[in-house]
Scaffold this motif. Structure first.
Motif, PDB file in Angstrom:
ATOM      1  N   ALA A 127      33.800  47.219  25.002  1.00 36.33           N
ATOM      2  CA  ALA A 127      32.769  48.236  24.780  1.00 36.33           C
ATOM      3  C   ALA A 127      32.278  48.850  26.084  1.00 36.33           C
ATOM      4  N   VAL A 128      33.062  48.710  27.162  1.00 36.14           N
ATOM      5  CA  VAL A 128      32.701  49.307  28.449  1.00 36.14           C
ATOM      6  C   VAL A 128      33.904  50.080  28.975  1.00 36.14           C
ATOM      7  N   ASP A 129      33.649  50.914  29.980  1.00 34.07           N
ATOM      8  CA  ASP A 129      34.696  51.762  30.546  1.00 34.07           C
ATOM      9  C   ASP A 129      35.241  51.233  31.862  1.00 34.07           C
ATOM     10  N   ALA A 130      34.624  50.180  32.415  1.00 36.74           N
ATOM     11  CA  ALA A 130      35.060  49.626  33.694  1.00 36.74           C
ATOM     12  C   ALA A 130      34.397  48.265  33.883  1.00 36.74           C
ATOM     13  N   VAL A 131      34.962  47.470  34.803  1.00 42.55           N
ATOM     14  CA  VAL A 131      34.440  46.125  35.035  1.00 42.55           C
ATOM     15  C   VAL A 131      34.305  45.862  36.534  1.00 42.55           C
ATOM     16  N   LEU A 132      33.122  45.416  36.927  1.00 38.23           N
ATOM     17  CA  LEU A 132      32.859  44.909  38.273  1.00 38.23           C
ATOM     18  C   LEU A 132      33.015  43.404  38.242  1.00 38.23           C
ATOM     19  N   SER A 133      33.931  42.855  39.021  1.00 38.74           N
ATOM     20  CA  SER A 133      34.108  41.418  39.101  1.00 38.74           C
ATOM     21  C   SER A 133      33.837  40.987  40.543  1.00 38.74           C
ATOM     22  N   ILE A 134      32.743  40.261  40.746  1.00 42.99           N
ATOM     23  CA  ILE A 134      32.279  39.930  42.099  1.00 42.99           C
ATOM     24  C   ILE A 134      32.294  38.409  42.256  1.00 42.99           C
ATOM     25  N   GLY A 135      33.412  37.899  42.722  1.00 40.41           N
ATOM     26  CA  GLY A 135      33.589  36.457  42.868  1.00 40.41           C
ATOM     27  C   GLY A 135      33.398  36.013  44.301  1.00 40.41           C
ATOM     28  N   GLU A 136      32.195  36.118  44.803  1.00 42.29           N
ATOM     29  CA  GLU A 136      31.874  35.720  46.175  1.00 42.29           C
ATOM     30  C   GLU A 136      30.499  35.069  46.168  1.00 42.29           C
ATOM     31  N   HIS A 137      30.328  34.024  46.945  1.00 39.57           N
ATOM     32  CA  HIS A 137      29.119  33.197  47.009  1.00 39.57           C
ATOM     33  C   HIS A 137      29.048  32.265  45.795  1.00 39.57           C
ATOM     34  N   PRO A 171      39.589  50.443  34.313  1.00 42.90           N
ATOM     35  CA  PRO A 171      39.623  50.068  35.731  1.00 42.90           C
ATOM     36  C   PRO A 171      38.852  48.776  36.008  1.00 42.90           C
ATOM     37  N   VAL A 172      39.380  47.998  36.944  1.00 43.49           N
ATOM     38  CA  VAL A 172      38.763  46.726  37.326  1.00 43.49           C
ATOM     39  C   VAL A 172      38.615  46.685  38.836  1.00 43.49           C
ATOM     40  N   PHE A 173      37.433  46.316  39.297  1.00 44.66           N
ATOM     41  CA  PHE A 173      37.208  46.018  40.714  1.00 44.66           C
ATOM     42  C   PHE A 173      37.065  44.519  40.861  1.00 44.66           C
ATOM     43  N   SER A 174      37.751  43.929  41.867  1.00 45.31           N
ATOM     44  CA  SER A 174      37.619  42.510  42.177  1.00 45.31           C
ATOM     45  C   SER A 174      37.330  42.379  43.667  1.00 45.31           C
ATOM     46  N   ASP A 175      36.268  41.695  44.014  1.00 46.19           N
ATOM     47  CA  ASP A 175      35.777  41.657  45.389  1.00 46.19           C
ATOM     48  C   ASP A 175      36.656  40.787  46.297  1.00 46.19           C
ATOM     49  N   LYS A 176      36.810  41.262  47.544  1.00 51.03           N
ATOM     50  CA  LYS A 176      37.542  40.577  48.612  1.00 51.03           C
ATOM     51  C   LYS A 176      39.002  40.324  48.227  1.00 51.03           C
ATOM     52  N   HIS A 177      39.622  39.226  48.725  1.00 48.46           N
ATOM     53  CA  HIS A 177      41.034  39.035  48.432  1.00 48.46           C
ATOM     54  C   HIS A 177      41.218  38.572  46.978  1.00 48.46           C
ATOM     55  N   PHE A 178      42.430  38.767  46.489  1.00 49.48           N
ATOM     56  CA  PHE A 178      42.700  38.512  45.070  1.00 49.48           C
ATOM     57  C   PHE A 178      42.305  37.094  44.664  1.00 49.48           C
ATOM     58  N   SER A 179      42.811  36.102  45.395  1.00 50.55           N
ATOM     59  CA  SER A 179      42.604  34.709  45.028  1.00 50.55           C
ATOM     60  C   SER A 179      42.927  33.823  46.218  1.00 50.55           C
ATOM     61  N   PHE A 197      46.489  49.619  34.429  1.00 50.19           N
ATOM     62  CA  PHE A 197      45.089  49.960  34.690  1.00 50.19           C
ATOM     63  C   PHE A 197      44.855  49.922  36.202  1.00 50.19           C
ATOM     64  N   PRO A 198      44.115  50.890  36.725  1.00 52.49           N
ATOM     65  CA  PRO A 198      43.871  50.926  38.170  1.00 52.49           C
ATOM     66  C   PRO A 198      42.983  49.762  38.600  1.00 52.49           C
ATOM     67  N   MET A 199      43.253  49.266  39.779  1.00 55.56           N
ATOM     68  CA  MET A 199      42.525  48.104  40.276  1.00 55.56           C
ATOM     69  C   MET A 199      42.183  48.306  41.743  1.00 55.56           C
ATOM     70  N   MET A 200      40.996  47.913  42.107  1.00 56.10           N
ATOM     71  CA  MET A 200      40.565  47.960  43.502  1.00 56.10           C
ATOM     72  C   MET A 200      40.188  46.552  43.920  1.00 56.10           C
ATOM     73  N   VAL A 201      40.748  46.105  45.033  1.00 49.61           N
ATOM     74  CA  VAL A 201      40.501  44.765  45.555  1.00 49.61           C
ATOM     75  C   VAL A 201      40.355  44.902  47.058  1.00 49.61           C
ATOM     76  N   GLY A 202      39.527  44.058  47.684  1.00 45.51           N
ATOM     77  CA  GLY A 202      39.549  44.063  49.136  1.00 45.51           C
ATOM     78  C   GLY A 202      38.209  44.028  49.827  1.00 45.51           C
ATOM     79  N   SER A 203      38.263  44.403  51.090  1.00 46.60           N
ATOM     80  CA  SER A 203      37.156  44.286  52.029  1.00 46.60           C
ATOM     81  C   SER A 203      36.465  45.630  52.233  1.00 46.60           C
ATOM     82  N   SER A 204      35.192  45.576  52.539  1.00 47.72           N
ATOM     83  CA  SER A 204      34.429  46.793  52.827  1.00 47.72           C
ATOM     84  C   SER A 204      34.614  47.272  54.269  1.00 47.72           C
ATOM     85  N   VAL A 205      35.065  46.401  55.172  1.00 45.31           N
ATOM     86  CA  VAL A 205      35.031  46.718  56.604  1.00 45.31           C
ATOM     87  C   VAL A 205      35.917  47.910  56.987  1.00 45.31           C
ATOM     88  N   PRO A 206      37.105  48.094  56.388  1.00 48.89           N
ATOM     89  CA  PRO A 206      37.893  49.272  56.774  1.00 48.89           C
ATOM     90  C   PRO A 206      37.184  50.605  56.554  1.00 48.89           C
TER      91      PRO A 206
END
Length: 453
Positions: A127-137, A171-179, A197-206
């Protein structure tokens, strides 16, 4: 104060009205016409987003990434408005520092007990159009290789299960490295390609400002490159690796993949540099870009940082190119880069400046890119970059703890991809004409951190 949300009584205002009032307060200090922007944004369908995270506390990744999704933010000196609506929360762990319950109450976002319920909003189908997945801390154990077992793969699998059942993929976003495991990382990537489905993974620093302008046009003949960070092993190594890869992937021929990985530290690292196995000249140029001191030794103590054992990850690529990521000093906002271009006498070097509030500034550009993913269903830059660096980091950690061989051969990382111009998502520095070090960083999700540290 800049970037602080107003807090009228929740009962008297809707969530959208609160966003408008907060935008007005923000724009009043910047002279921007938020009313027209908000009206134009309201005419477009806004993607709905489920937010899935490990923990949310002040200055956590969940806090930083959600902030630009729930109110106006600066990107490249311009006021931006959220382009999506966060409509559900799933939190994996809660402590006395949790802010997400206060955020949920303030913005009228319901909590759900499972990831599936958050994605279906309590129903039977997605029932959503995108997912934020934040697996840090959070409180998770480490592997024997020193990698924290963040549940990014578990989150991803539960997200995909809902999409498979609903026969709809978003679309799915997954924070930092994949696993922390290469095989899981590859499976996550392959699943996204399988279901398209498009996916974004990775670091903010670049996405940080390059204080010394440095662009590497596609097709540039690079001979060597070095990136340098000052943070802890593994958790910051992924950032340093992505800084490196975000630059060198534009070299002539595009990315070919990595054939060998080696992890060295202390005297072994220094000895390898003196033997020419990695470029001390480039490392010195990278540090000079930050410190401007041509007389100091590469591993001399830096100011008040004290003694910190250096380490490095040495990469050899399938096309013969080599590059190195180094950890020097103990400054967590050190992000330096240098490269040698064929035919040029002197190295090119720069430092990535995260902003006057340190690394927390980068999440505005990061969240801006994530929202582009959700709105346009287009990856801002290749997630293959992070897949490659996930594999390189995993190999480096295995080498560090297992040792016993000169090089870690990585045939699984010998895959190619083409880079993509991501300049539109980079912070170029105009925001630091508005946000200054003298200003207090925002603490506006709740009145204060319940247990500040």
């Amino acid at each position: 104060m800049l970037d602080r949300f107003s807090q009228p009584p929740l009962s008297s205002l809707s969530r959208r009205e609160m966003l408008k009032l907060s935008a007005a307060a923000f724009a009043g200090t910047t002279g921007l016409h938020w009313q027209q922007q908000a009206s134009e944004a309201a005419d477009k369908k806004r993607p709905t987003v489920a937010a899935v995270y490990t923990q949310c506390f002040y200055l956590s990744h969940a806090f930083h990434i959600l902030h630009p999704f729930l109110g106006p933010y600066l990107f490249n000196g311009k006021l931006q408005h959220p382009q999506c609506d966060v409509v559900s929360f799933y939190g994996d762990q809660f402590t006395d520092r949790d802010l997400s319950r206060g955020i949920a109450k303030k913005y009228e976002i319901p909590f759900y007990k499972t990831i599936a319920e958050a994605l279906t909003q309590g129903g039977d189908e997605l029932a959503v159009d995108a997912v934020l997945s934040i697996g840090e801390h959070g409180d998770y154990p480490d592997t024997k290789f020193g990698q924290t077992k963040y549940p990014r793969k578990r989150f991803f699998d539960e997200i995909v299960a809902v999409m498979e059942k609903s026969k709809r993929f978003v679309p799915v976003f997954s924070d930092k490295h994949f696993s922390y495991r290469w095989d899981w990382a590859r499976e996550m990537y392959d699943t996204s390609r399988k279901y398209e489905f498009p996916m974004m993974v990775g670091s903010s620093v670049p996405l940080a400002q390059r204080t010394i302008p440095l662009e590497i046009p596609y097709g540039t003949e690079l001979e060597d490159a070095v990136s340098i960070h000052g943070g802890p092993i593994e958790k910051y190594d992924i950032h340093g690796l992505e800084v490196l890869q975000s630059m060198v992937e534009f070299r002539k021929g595009g990315e070919t993949g990595i054939s060998t990985v080696q992890f060295l530290k202390g005297d072994d690292l220094i000895k390898a540099g003196r033997q020419g196995r990695w470029s001390m000249k480039l490392a010195e140029a990278a540090m000079q870009a930050e410190l401007g001191d041509t007389k100091r030794g590469l591993f001399d103590p830096i100011g008040s940082e004290g003694a910190a054992e250096p380490h490095g990850i040495l990469l050899e690529y399938k096309d013969g190119f080599r590059a190195t990521m180094l950890k020097i000093g103990s400054n967590g906002v050190r992000w330096n880069f240098a490269c040698q271009i064929k035919g040029e006498a002197q190295p090119k070097a720069t430092t990535f400046f995260p902003g006057p509030w340190g690394n927390r500034n980068l999440f505005r550009a990061f969240s801006h890119a994530i929202q582009h993913l959700f709105v346009h269903k287009e990856e801002p830059y290749p997630c293959e970059r992070t897949l490659l660096m996930t594999g390189a980091l995993d190999a480096a950690m295995h080498y560090y703890f297992e040792k016993g061989q000169a090089l870690m051969k990585t045939p699984e990382l010998e895959f190619s991809y083409q880079p993509k111009d991501f300049n539109q998502f980079r912070e170029m520095g105009d925001s630091w004409k508005v946000i200054t070090a003298e200003m207090t960083p925002p603490q506006d999700f709740v009145a204060a951190d319940p247990a500040p540290q």
